[in-house]
Design a protein around this motif. Structure first.
Motif, PDB file in Angstrom:
ATOM      1  N   LEU A 277      49.522  43.083  44.431  1.00 16.87           N
ATOM      2  CA  LEU A 277      50.804  43.253  43.882  1.00 16.87           C
ATOM      3  C   LEU A 277      50.922  44.621  43.343  1.00 16.87           C
ATOM      4  O   LEU A 277      50.269  44.936  42.453  1.00 16.87           O
ATOM      5  CB  LEU A 277      50.957  42.123  42.670  1.00 16.87           C
ATOM      6  N   PRO A 278      51.721  45.421  43.645  1.00  9.12           N
ATOM      7  CA  PRO A 278      51.665  46.842  43.207  1.00  9.12           C
ATOM      8  C   PRO A 278      52.213  46.945  41.538  1.00  9.12           C
ATOM      9  O   PRO A 278      53.008  46.334  41.191  1.00  9.12           O
ATOM     10  CB  PRO A 278      52.796  47.617  44.134  1.00  9.12           C
ATOM     11  N   THR A 279      51.592  47.958  41.203  1.00 11.29           N
ATOM     12  CA  THR A 279      51.633  48.413  39.815  1.00 11.29           C
ATOM     13  C   THR A 279      51.341  49.894  39.812  1.00 11.29           C
ATOM     14  O   THR A 279      50.950  50.415  40.636  1.00 11.29           O
ATOM     15  CB  THR A 279      51.202  47.604  38.696  1.00 11.29           C
ATOM     16  N   ALA A 286      48.229  51.471  41.802  1.00 11.67           N
ATOM     17  CA  ALA A 286      47.289  50.481  41.248  1.00 11.67           C
ATOM     18  C   ALA A 286      47.927  48.975  41.844  1.00 11.67           C
ATOM     19  O   ALA A 286      49.000  48.948  42.069  1.00 11.67           O
ATOM     20  CB  ALA A 286      46.905  50.216  39.753  1.00 11.67           C
ATOM     21  N   PHE A 287      46.993  47.992  42.079  1.00 11.70           N
ATOM     22  CA  PHE A 287      47.541  46.687  42.734  1.00 11.70           C
ATOM     23  C   PHE A 287      46.639  45.682  41.858  1.00 11.70           C
ATOM     24  O   PHE A 287      45.582  45.521  41.684  1.00 11.70           O
ATOM     25  CB  PHE A 287      47.129  46.788  43.947  1.00 11.70           C
ATOM     26  N   GLY A 288      47.443  44.419  41.592  1.00 13.54           N
ATOM     27  CA  GLY A 288      46.880  43.507  41.063  1.00 13.54           C
ATOM     28  C   GLY A 288      46.206  42.630  42.268  1.00 13.54           C
ATOM     29  O   GLY A 288      46.679  42.665  43.383  1.00 13.54           O
ATOM     30  N   LEU A 289      44.934  42.297  42.196  1.00 16.24           N
ATOM     31  CA  LEU A 289      44.220  41.899  43.087  1.00 16.24           C
ATOM     32  C   LEU A 289      44.253  40.047  43.155  1.00 16.24           C
ATOM     33  O   LEU A 289      43.789  39.572  42.158  1.00 16.24           O
ATOM     34  CB  LEU A 289      42.713  41.989  43.063  1.00 16.24           C
ATOM     35  N   TYR A 290      44.836  39.555  44.117  1.00 15.96           N
ATOM     36  CA  TYR A 290      45.061  38.027  44.156  1.00 15.96           C
ATOM     37  C   TYR A 290      44.261  37.673  45.253  1.00 15.96           C
ATOM     38  O   TYR A 290      44.012  38.211  46.387  1.00 15.96           O
ATOM     39  CB  TYR A 290      46.339  37.625  44.161  1.00 15.96           C
ATOM     40  N   GLU A 295      42.055  25.763  51.254  1.00 10.14           N
ATOM     41  CA  GLU A 295      42.649  24.461  50.820  1.00 10.14           C
ATOM     42  C   GLU A 295      43.263  24.624  49.558  1.00 10.14           C
ATOM     43  O   GLU A 295      44.107  23.786  48.877  1.00 10.14           O
ATOM     44  CB  GLU A 295      41.607  23.451  50.411  1.00 10.14           C
ATOM     45  N   ALA A 296      43.352  25.801  48.950  1.00 12.47           N
ATOM     46  CA  ALA A 296      43.991  25.797  47.523  1.00 12.47           C
ATOM     47  C   ALA A 296      45.582  26.498  47.815  1.00 12.47           C
ATOM     48  O   ALA A 296      46.121  26.789  48.891  1.00 12.47           O
ATOM     49  CB  ALA A 296      43.363  27.307  46.771  1.00 12.47           C
ATOM     50  N   ASP A 297      46.506  26.231  46.714  1.00 12.37           N
ATOM     51  CA  ASP A 297      47.918  26.145  47.081  1.00 12.37           C
ATOM     52  C   ASP A 297      48.035  27.480  46.431  1.00 12.37           C
ATOM     53  O   ASP A 297      49.447  27.855  46.459  1.00 12.37           O
ATOM     54  CB  ASP A 297      48.666  25.286  46.438  1.00 12.37           C
ATOM     55  N   THR A 298      47.593  28.172  45.607  1.00 14.96           N
ATOM     56  CA  THR A 298      48.050  29.301  44.955  1.00 14.96           C
ATOM     57  C   THR A 298      47.050  30.483  44.722  1.00 14.96           C
ATOM     58  O   THR A 298      45.706  30.301  45.063  1.00 14.96           O
ATOM     59  CB  THR A 298      48.286  28.892  43.571  1.00 14.96           C
ATOM     60  N   TYR A 299      47.583  31.538  44.693  1.00 12.23           N
ATOM     61  CA  TYR A 299      46.726  32.895  44.687  1.00 12.23           C
ATOM     62  C   TYR A 299      46.204  32.988  43.250  1.00 12.23           C
ATOM     63  O   TYR A 299      46.996  33.004  42.207  1.00 12.23           O
ATOM     64  CB  TYR A 299      47.431  34.241  45.260  1.00 12.23           C
ATOM     65  N   PHE A 328      48.323  43.421  29.379  1.00 11.07           N
ATOM     66  CA  PHE A 328      49.070  44.286  29.016  1.00 11.07           C
ATOM     67  C   PHE A 328      49.994  44.449  30.218  1.00 11.07           C
ATOM     68  O   PHE A 328      51.059  45.391  30.210  1.00 11.07           O
ATOM     69  CB  PHE A 328      48.557  45.481  28.671  1.00 11.07           C
ATOM     70  N   PHE A 329      49.508  44.019  31.341  1.00  9.33           N
ATOM     71  CA  PHE A 329      50.338  44.439  32.739  1.00  9.33           C
ATOM     72  C   PHE A 329      51.288  43.109  33.115  1.00  9.33           C
ATOM     73  O   PHE A 329      51.006  42.148  32.836  1.00  9.33           O
ATOM     74  CB  PHE A 329      49.202  44.661  33.864  1.00  9.33           C
ATOM     75  N   ALA A 330      52.106  43.623  33.787  1.00 13.60           N
ATOM     76  CA  ALA A 330      53.078  42.447  34.190  1.00 13.60           C
ATOM     77  C   ALA A 330      52.645  42.008  35.552  1.00 13.60           C
ATOM     78  O   ALA A 330      53.254  41.992  36.801  1.00 13.60           O
ATOM     79  CB  ALA A 330      54.584  43.099  34.455  1.00 13.60           C
ATOM     80  N   LEU A 331      51.664  41.261  35.282  1.00  9.95           N
ATOM     81  CA  LEU A 331      50.817  40.639  36.520  1.00  9.95           C
ATOM     82  C   LEU A 331      50.839  39.031  36.108  1.00  9.95           C
ATOM     83  O   LEU A 331      50.043  38.917  35.180  1.00  9.95           O
ATOM     84  CB  LEU A 331      49.539  41.122  36.829  1.00  9.95           C
ATOM     85  N   PRO A 332      51.283  38.229  36.986  1.00  5.70           N
ATOM     86  CA  PRO A 332      51.500  36.800  36.962  1.00  5.70           C
ATOM     87  C   PRO A 332      50.065  36.200  37.200  1.00  5.70           C
ATOM     88  O   PRO A 332      49.284  36.950  37.952  1.00  5.70           O
ATOM     89  CB  PRO A 332      52.418  36.219  37.851  1.00  5.70           C
ATOM     90  N   PRO A 333      49.602  35.383  36.532  1.00  2.00           N
ATOM     91  CA  PRO A 333      48.004  34.896  36.578  1.00  2.00           C
ATOM     92  C   PRO A 333      47.955  34.089  37.929  1.00  2.00           C
ATOM     93  O   PRO A 333      46.869  34.123  38.497  1.00  2.00           O
ATOM     94  CB  PRO A 333      47.965  33.874  35.392  1.00  2.00           C
ATOM     95  N   THR A 334      49.133  33.714  38.637  1.00  2.00           N
ATOM     96  CA  THR A 334      49.046  32.796  39.874  1.00  2.00           C
ATOM     97  C   THR A 334      50.163  33.435  40.800  1.00  2.00           C
ATOM     98  O   THR A 334      51.258  33.736  40.004  1.00  2.00           O
ATOM     99  CB  THR A 334      48.795  31.362  39.599  1.00  2.00           C
ATOM    100  N   LEU A 335      50.253  33.394  42.048  1.00  2.00           N
ATOM    101  CA  LEU A 335      51.269  33.652  42.795  1.00  2.00           C
ATOM    102  C   LEU A 335      51.299  32.281  43.958  1.00  2.00           C
ATOM    103  O   LEU A 335      49.843  32.150  44.301  1.00  2.00           O
ATOM    104  CB  LEU A 335      51.080  34.838  43.828  1.00  2.00           C
ATOM    105  N   THR A 336      52.147  31.734  44.320  1.00  2.00           N
ATOM    106  CA  THR A 336      52.472  30.688  45.235  1.00  2.00           C
ATOM    107  C   THR A 336      52.685  31.476  46.666  1.00  2.00           C
ATOM    108  O   THR A 336      53.185  32.449  46.881  1.00  2.00           O
ATOM    109  CB  THR A 336      53.605  29.916  44.963  1.00  2.00           C
TER     110      THR A 336
END
Length: 336
Positions: A277-279, A286-290, A295-299, A328-336
């Protein structure tokens, strides 16, 4: 803000008008945060120091005799608080400036949780950027990881002198007064700091030579190749002497061969899927690393990758693998 308006706010704040005080300090809060971050190398510590600076400014508001020098007064408080803090905390840096290269074939060491690593700074928290290209490039350089690593190599007093004189352009006489030094001591300290900074500033900052289209093309290729786990294609984007580090792991690797080994054995393991996810951080892409496990549903957010670019190649990769630092970054903790 024009001086008469600032003077009015200062006088009102000195009379106990908290709303006037909040309006006044709101003008300088972001630049104070950047200043404390440069001094300390930690965004979390810098935020605490800024809050303490504002508390001191409110408590001592009646002692200011020159309303026109309010900004300088805040910097004086903040700088001395930083210097006091630096007497009791360790120096922060990145693994390449603290230890020899790591063996890409060796097992991964334990994370070092002590507060010895530089923390990333989101560009979204920088003060409003100037439209002058040269000034903008300089402001970006002064928040880069390369500059931060070099700053942490010099003494706290030299750090304060260099930032106040060279980056913020305060007169030597004022800096001497703030730091309880002579003007001669400030001038000689500045020269020593500049020499030391030149000697240890080895980490590459983001190049300004790339045009917007070239930069975006490089970043698009980076994202595609990383998410597809295309190691040969990804490594082809790197300079031959590129380096890669992953704090809080006390390791770093240099060269395409070493980075290829690390990617194939530790990063791009089978069954996992990756998303970026770019930032922006420290004036660089920079990029958020997910990562999504089988078998998991989310990143899940793993960390933040900050790129150092030179011309049309990647010169450095710093993966901050401590999600708690990324609030402090606008990065969600999970992504679907």
């Amino acid at each position: 803000m024009e001086l008469p308006t600032q003077t009015t706010l200062v006088l009102a704040a000195q009379e106990g008008d908290q709303k006037a005080f909040e309006t006044l300090v709101g003008l300088y809060q972001r630049e104070l945060l950047v200043h404390c971050y440069r001094m300390l190398g930690s965004l979390q510590d810098a935020e605490d120091l800024v809050q303490e600076t504002l508390l001191r400014a409110w408590e001592k508001r009646t002692t200011l005799t020159s309303p026109g020098s309010y900004r300088a007064w805040l910097y004086r408080i903040a700088t001395n608080l930083c210097l006091n803090t630096l007497t009791r905390i360790p120096r922060r840096s990145l693994p390449p400036s603290m230890q020899p290269q790591s063996d890409p074939e060796s097992s991964l060491p334990k994370r070092v949780r002590e507060p010895i690593w530089l923390e990333p700074f989101p560009d979204d928290l920088l003060p409003d950027q100037t439209t002058d290209p040269e000034d903008y490039a300089l402001s970006r350089e002064h928040i880069s990881l390369a500059f931060l690593v070099a700053l942490q190599e010099i003494t706290p007093e030299q750090r304060a002198i260099l930032l106040l004189r060279e980056v913020l352009d305060w007169p030597a006489r004022e800096v001497a007064e703030w730091l309880n030094l002579s003007v001669a001591a400030v001038n000689s300290g500045l020269q020593r700091a500049k020499r030391a900074l030149h000697q240890c500033q080895a980490l590459p900052a983001t190049s300004t030579a790339l045009l917007d289209g070239q930069l975006q093309s490089l970043l698009d290729r980076y994202v595609t190749l990383w998410e597809q786990a295309d190691i040969p294609g990804f490594v082809a984007l790197l300079r031959e002497d590129a380096w890669f580090t992953m704090p809080p792991f006390p390791i770093w690797f240099q060269g395409r061969a070493a980075i290829t080994t690390v990617l194939s054995t530790r990063i791009f393991t089978p069954g996992r899927q990756r998303h970026l996810l770019p930032t922006r951080a420290n004036g660089s892409p920079a990029f958020g690393l997910y990562q999504r496990e089988p078998e998991a549903d989310t990143y899940q957010l793993l960390g933040l990758m900050v790129l150092g670019l030179e011309d049309e190649q990647i010169a450095s990769l710093v993966a901050f693998l401590e999600p708690s630092l990324l609030s402090f970054f606008a990065l969600p903790p999970t992504l679907t």
